[in-house]
Motif scaffolding. Structure first.
Motif, PDB file in Angstrom:
ATOM      1  N   GLY A   2      54.174  35.932  29.726  1.00 15.30           N
ATOM      2  CA  GLY A   2      53.405  37.161  29.785  1.00 15.30           C
ATOM      3  C   GLY A   2      52.643  37.222  31.095  1.00 15.30           C
ATOM      4  N   VAL A   3      52.184  38.384  31.416  1.00 18.70           N
ATOM      5  CA  VAL A   3      51.396  38.593  32.624  1.00 18.70           C
ATOM      6  C   VAL A   3      49.948  38.719  32.198  1.00 18.70           C
ATOM      7  CG1 VAL A   3      50.976  40.139  34.560  1.00 18.70           C
ATOM      8  CG2 VAL A   3      53.314  39.692  33.807  1.00 18.70           C
TER       9      VAL A   3
ATOM     10  N   GLY B  77      45.766  36.779  33.035  1.00 23.14           N
ATOM     11  CA  GLY B  77      44.746  36.153  33.861  1.00 23.14           C
ATOM     12  C   GLY B  77      43.529  37.050  33.854  1.00 23.14           C
ATOM     13  N   VAL B  78      42.369  36.475  34.072  1.00 23.24           N
ATOM     14  CA  VAL B  78      41.125  37.230  33.963  1.00 23.24           C
ATOM     15  C   VAL B  78      41.133  38.470  34.852  1.00 23.24           C
ATOM     16  CG1 VAL B  78      38.636  37.123  34.347  1.00 23.24           C
ATOM     17  CG2 VAL B  78      39.807  35.204  33.274  1.00 23.24           C
ATOM     18  N   ALA B  79      41.385  38.294  36.138  1.00 19.86           N
ATOM     19  CA  ALA B  79      41.325  39.429  37.064  1.00 19.86           C
ATOM     20  C   ALA B  79      42.397  40.468  36.739  1.00 19.86           C
ATOM     21  CB  ALA B  79      41.475  38.944  38.502  1.00 19.86           C
ATOM     22  N   CYS B  80      43.593  40.010  36.450  1.00 18.82           N
ATOM     23  CA  CYS B  80      44.695  40.920  36.127  1.00 18.82           C
ATOM     24  C   CYS B  80      44.384  41.707  34.850  1.00 18.82           C
ATOM     25  CB  CYS B  80      45.982  40.120  35.970  1.00 18.82           C
ATOM     26  SG  CYS B  80      47.417  41.127  35.564  1.00 18.82           S
ATOM     27  N   ASN B  81      43.907  41.018  33.825  1.00 23.30           N
ATOM     28  CA  ASN B  81      43.586  41.700  32.569  1.00 23.30           C
ATOM     29  C   ASN B  81      42.474  42.732  32.763  1.00 23.30           C
ATOM     30  OD1 ASN B  81      45.506  40.221  31.214  1.00 23.30           O
ATOM     31  ND2 ASN B  81      44.058  38.703  30.446  1.00 23.30           N
ATOM     32  N   MET B  82      41.466  42.376  33.560  1.00 21.95           N
ATOM     33  CA  MET B  82      40.391  43.335  33.819  1.00 21.95           C
ATOM     34  C   MET B  82      40.927  44.563  34.545  1.00 21.95           C
ATOM     35  SD  MET B  82      37.272  40.740  34.744  1.00 21.95           S
ATOM     36  CE  MET B  82      36.110  42.017  35.136  1.00 21.95           C
ATOM     37  N   ALA B  83      41.759  44.352  35.557  1.00 17.67           N
ATOM     38  CA  ALA B  83      42.324  45.477  36.304  1.00 17.67           C
ATOM     39  C   ALA B  83      43.187  46.352  35.403  1.00 17.67           C
ATOM     40  CB  ALA B  83      43.141  44.963  37.489  1.00 17.67           C
ATOM     41  N   LEU B  84      44.042  45.742  34.599  1.00 18.06           N
ATOM     42  CA  LEU B  84      44.910  46.516  33.703  1.00 18.06           C
ATOM     43  C   LEU B  84      44.096  47.291  32.669  1.00 18.06           C
ATOM     44  CD1 LEU B  84      47.777  43.922  33.197  1.00 18.06           C
ATOM     45  CD2 LEU B  84      47.976  46.145  34.331  1.00 18.06           C
TER      46      LEU B  84
ATOM     47  N   GLN C 184      58.071  37.400  40.928  1.00 15.19           N
ATOM     48  CA  GLN C 184      58.695  38.720  40.977  1.00 15.19           C
ATOM     49  C   GLN C 184      58.552  39.443  39.638  1.00 15.19           C
ATOM     50  OE1 GLN C 184      62.682  38.039  42.406  1.00 15.19           O
ATOM     51  NE2 GLN C 184      61.959  37.440  44.441  1.00 15.19           N
ATOM     52  N   MET C 185      58.618  38.688  38.526  1.00 16.23           N
ATOM     53  CA  MET C 185      58.412  39.264  37.201  1.00 16.23           C
ATOM     54  C   MET C 185      56.991  39.826  37.094  1.00 16.23           C
ATOM     55  SD  MET C 185      58.174  37.452  33.461  1.00 16.23           S
ATOM     56  CE  MET C 185      56.501  36.912  33.808  1.00 16.23           C
ATOM     57  N   ILE C 186      56.009  39.081  37.597  1.00 16.91           N
ATOM     58  CA  ILE C 186      54.612  39.535  37.564  1.00 16.91           C
ATOM     59  C   ILE C 186      54.460  40.821  38.383  1.00 16.91           C
ATOM     60  CG2 ILE C 186      52.251  38.968  38.266  1.00 16.91           C
ATOM     61  CD1 ILE C 186      52.983  35.996  37.717  1.00 16.91           C
ATOM     62  N   ALA C 187      54.979  40.811  39.604  1.00 12.33           N
ATOM     63  CA  ALA C 187      54.873  41.989  40.482  1.00 12.33           C
ATOM     64  C   ALA C 187      55.544  43.204  39.832  1.00 12.33           C
ATOM     65  CB  ALA C 187      55.489  41.694  41.844  1.00 12.33           C
TER      66      ALA C 187
ATOM     67  N   PRO D  54      51.767  28.394  45.020  1.00 18.58           N
ATOM     68  CA  PRO D  54      52.367  27.999  43.735  1.00 18.58           C
ATOM     69  C   PRO D  54      52.348  29.195  42.783  1.00 18.58           C
ATOM     70  CG  PRO D  54      50.134  27.156  43.890  1.00 18.58           C
ATOM     71  CD  PRO D  54      50.447  27.803  45.219  1.00 18.58           C
ATOM     72  N   ASP D  55      53.193  29.160  41.771  1.00 12.57           N
ATOM     73  CA  ASP D  55      53.152  30.210  40.763  1.00 12.57           C
ATOM     74  C   ASP D  55      51.822  30.123  40.020  1.00 12.57           C
ATOM     75  OD1 ASP D  55      55.622  31.618  40.908  1.00 12.57           O
ATOM     76  OD2 ASP D  55      56.631  29.887  40.021  1.00 12.57           O
ATOM     77  N   PRO D  56      51.164  31.263  39.782  1.00 12.35           N
ATOM     78  CA  PRO D  56      49.932  31.227  38.991  1.00 12.35           C
ATOM     79  C   PRO D  56      50.314  31.117  37.515  1.00 12.35           C
ATOM     80  CG  PRO D  56      50.418  33.465  39.671  1.00 12.35           C
ATOM     81  CD  PRO D  56      51.469  32.580  40.285  1.00 12.35           C
ATOM     82  N   VAL D  57      50.053  29.978  36.918  1.00 11.97           N
ATOM     83  CA  VAL D  57      50.528  29.718  35.562  1.00 11.97           C
ATOM     84  C   VAL D  57      49.391  29.228  34.676  1.00 11.97           C
ATOM     85  CG1 VAL D  57      52.047  28.265  34.159  1.00 11.97           C
ATOM     86  CG2 VAL D  57      52.846  29.126  36.349  1.00 11.97           C
ATOM     87  N   TYR D  58      49.364  29.740  33.464  1.00 13.80           N
ATOM     88  CA  TYR D  58      48.496  29.215  32.421  1.00 13.80           C
ATOM     89  C   TYR D  58      49.417  28.820  31.285  1.00 13.80           C
ATOM     90  CZ  TYR D  58      45.129  28.868  28.646  1.00 13.80           C
ATOM     91  OH  TYR D  58      44.382  28.402  27.599  1.00 13.80           O
TER      92      TYR D  58
END
Length: 195
Positions: A15-16, A18-25, A47-50, A69-73
């Motif tokens: 899934g896509v 992360g804190v910043a991404c979730n806030m922006a979305l 590329q999937m994230i983008a 590196p890939d940002p991964v959790y």
């Protein structure tokens, strides 16, 4: 002889987030005019994230660098209980180009930054926001290193777990969050960390 280990069925979900991404979305979903600034590499995962971010309709300012590196959790669960989590934050060592930061700030009504950015990028972003007379808000996720705050231009509001801010206060020789708010000339909004 080697004995095979028992096999435990499981599943993998991508899934896509992360804190910043979730806030922006979420802000975008509420109708806020958001520009999300991030950096990824050029692997299929990035590329999937983008692609996901472009499909969401979010205005995206993306820097691509093959060395990131890939940002991964990754979280490992057993019987509904979180057993272990691993998080790689790709952007703490990445310096955004000043022109990219300027583009992200241009036309904005406010700036929301994440402490997951490098201290240099945060400092530049804060300076640009100040020069444009924009309010700048900082989100510090759990585990964020906030020592840069005492050397950074002022943020109007800082969102962070109480333990992150208490650690920052101790770094500055302070005992209370109220003293930290005065020292940083800001408003602090705290929460309790969850696992």
């Amino acid at each position: 002889p080697i004995q095979p280990a028992p096999i435990h069925p499981g599943e993998v979900r991508l899934g896509v987030g992360g804190v910043a991404c979730n806030m922006a979305l979420n802000l975008h979903a509420l109708g806020a005019p958001i520009t999300f600034l991030t950096a990824l590499n050029n692997t299929p995962f990035s590329q999937m994230i983008a692609h996901y971010l472009h499909q969401s309709g979010l205005r995206l300012r993306l820097e691509t660098h093959k060395h990131l590196p890939d940002p991964v959790y990754c979280s490992l669960w057993q019987d509904g209980t979180l057993r272990q989590a691993v998080h790689t934050t790709a952007l703490t060592d990445h310096e955004f180009h000043r022109s990219g930061l300027e583009t992200a700030v241009r036309g904005a009504k406010a700036v929301l930054a994440s402490a997951e950015l490098s201290p240099t990028s945060l400092h530049t972003l804060a300076e640009l926001a100040r020069a444009a007379n924009l309010p700048i808000y900082l989100n510090c996720p759990s585990g964020a290193d906030t020592r840069f705050l005492q050397h950074c231009p002022r943020f109007d509001l800082i969102f962070a777990p109480a333990d992150v801010l208490l650690t920052q206060a101790q770094h500055q020789g302070l005992n209370h969050l109220a003293d930290l708010a005065i020292a940083l000339q800001t408003t602090l909004i705290t929460s309790h960390s969850q696992g």
